[in-house]
Design a protein around this motif. Structure first.
Motif, mmCIF file in Angstrom:
data_model
loop_
_atom_site.group_PDB
_atom_site.id
_atom_site.type_symbol
_atom_site.label_atom_id
_atom_site.label_comp_id
_atom_site.label_asym_id
_atom_site.label_seq_id
_atom_site.Cartn_x
_atom_site.Cartn_y
_atom_site.Cartn_z
ATOM 1 N N THR A 8 106.324 -22.931 74.950
ATOM 2 C CA THR A 8 107.383 -22.079 75.506
ATOM 3 C C THR A 8 107.954 -21.220 74.371
ATOM 4 N N TRP A 9 108.798 -20.269 74.721
ATOM 5 C CA TRP A 9 109.484 -19.481 73.687
ATOM 6 C C TRP A 9 110.291 -20.398 72.781
ATOM 7 N N ASP A 10 110.856 -21.439 73.392
ATOM 8 C CA ASP A 10 111.641 -22.408 72.618
ATOM 9 C C ASP A 10 110.751 -23.129 71.594
ATOM 10 N N ASP A 11 109.550 -23.541 72.029
ATOM 11 C CA ASP A 11 108.606 -24.175 71.098
ATOM 12 C C ASP A 11 108.254 -23.224 69.954
ATOM 13 N N ILE A 12 108.069 -21.956 70.297
ATOM 14 C CA ILE A 12 107.713 -20.955 69.280
ATOM 15 C C ILE A 12 108.831 -20.877 68.234
ATOM 16 N N GLU A 13 110.066 -20.819 68.720
ATOM 17 C CA GLU A 13 111.201 -20.726 67.792
ATOM 18 C C GLU A 13 111.261 -21.963 66.893
ATOM 19 N N GLU A 14 110.965 -23.135 67.466
ATOM 20 C CA GLU A 14 110.982 -24.357 66.651
ATOM 21 C C GLU A 14 109.944 -24.291 65.534
ATOM 22 N N GLN A 15 108.759 -23.764 65.852
ATOM 23 C CA GLN A 15 107.716 -23.626 64.816
ATOM 24 C C GLN A 15 108.198 -22.668 63.719
ATOM 25 N N ILE A 16 108.815 -21.571 64.149
ATOM 26 C CA ILE A 16 109.313 -20.580 63.183
ATOM 27 C C ILE A 16 110.360 -21.225 62.267
ATOM 28 N N PHE A 17 111.304 -21.970 62.853
ATOM 29 C CA PHE A 17 112.354 -22.612 62.046
ATOM 30 C C PHE A 17 111.745 -23.599 61.041
ATOM 31 N N ARG A 18 110.790 -24.405 61.530
ATOM 32 C CA ARG A 18 110.174 -25.412 60.642
ATOM 33 C C ARG A 18 109.484 -24.760 59.460
ATOM 34 N N ILE A 19 108.733 -23.699 59.755
ATOM 35 C CA ILE A 19 107.981 -23.017 58.696
ATOM 36 C C ILE A 19 108.940 -22.341 57.713
ATOM 37 N N ALA A 20 109.971 -21.685 58.263
ATOM 38 C CA ALA A 20 110.935 -20.988 57.394
ATOM 39 C C ALA A 20 111.650 -21.998 56.488
ATOM 40 N N LYS A 21 111.935 -23.197 57.018
ATOM 41 C CA LYS A 21 112.572 -24.241 56.194
ATOM 42 C C LYS A 21 111.673 -24.634 55.033
ATOM 43 N N GLU A 22 110.368 -24.751 55.320
ATOM 44 C CA GLU A 22 109.407 -25.090 54.256
ATOM 45 C C GLU A 22 109.399 -24.008 53.180
ATOM 46 N N MET A 23 109.433 -22.762 53.622
ATOM 47 C CA MET A 23 109.423 -21.659 52.655
ATOM 48 C C MET A 23 110.692 -21.695 51.804
#
Ligand code: PRP
Ligand code: MG
Length: 179
Positions: A8-23
């Protein structure tokens, strides 16, 4: 029979947040993003807004003809890239499947003499031979992204896509107009 995964769009946002946190943890702030057209464009825009930057370049490349069916090699159609000399570059796509697209794009980007190239995809397939520097979940199914679902359902009418009747109704009108 192909198994599908519909984030879902919500899942997409969660992936984005996780990746940005790693960066952020890595203290990695790119000077430029290279978005891989077409699937990487929306993730690239979402990353750019989190990183508070507007410097997005694009590489237009196509590998898949249909679900699970590729050309023999990814075909680079256009390169909209400049000014990466000595820059930190983040290459963004929606998924790395075989890894060929990411490999082809990083090869092109390296010709622009950047200082650093890192890669990020929202999802990676367990069998990908190119593991991105940053990714969200590993998924072994065919992913139907919210921005790609009509392209999937056009050639796979049984695919689990909400509101496909509305899509087909309008798509058919425009197909008839095209003749
Ligand atoms: C898809 C996807 C990735 C690539 C991943 O793009 O968006 O770019 O395939 O596959 P790979 O790791 O096996 O190379 P596609 O070629 O379907 O073009 P599109 O983004 O325009 O849909
Ligand atoms: Mg793509």
């Amino acid at each position: 029979m192909v198994e599908f995964y519909n984030p879902t769009w919500d899942d997409i946002e969660e992936q984005i947040f996780r990746i940005a946190k790693e960066m952020a943890k890595d203290n990695f702030l790119p000077d430029a993003i290279v978005a891989i057209l077409t699937g990487g464009v929306i993730p690239a825009k979402l990353f750019a807004d989190i990183l508070n930057m507007k410097n997005i370049k694009y590489i237009d490349i196509k590998f898949y003809r249909d679900v699970g069916k590729t050309e023999s090699k990814p075909v680079i159609k256009a390169v909209y890239v400049n000014d990466l000399d000595n820059k930190k570059v983040l290459v963004v796509d929606d998924v790395s499947d075989t890894g060929e697209t990411l490999e082809a794009v990083t090869n092109v980007v390296s010709m622009f003499s950047p200082k650093v190239i890192r890669t990020a995809t929202l999802y990676v397939k367990p069998w990908s031979r190119k593991i991105p520097d940053y990714y969200g979940d590993k998924v072994g199914k065919w992913i139907i992204f919210p921005w790609d679902k009509w392209d999937v359902v056009r050639t796979n009418p049984d695919a689990p896509v909400a509101k496909k009747e509305k899509y087909f109704e309008l798509h058919n009108i425009f197909s008839r107009m095209r003749g």
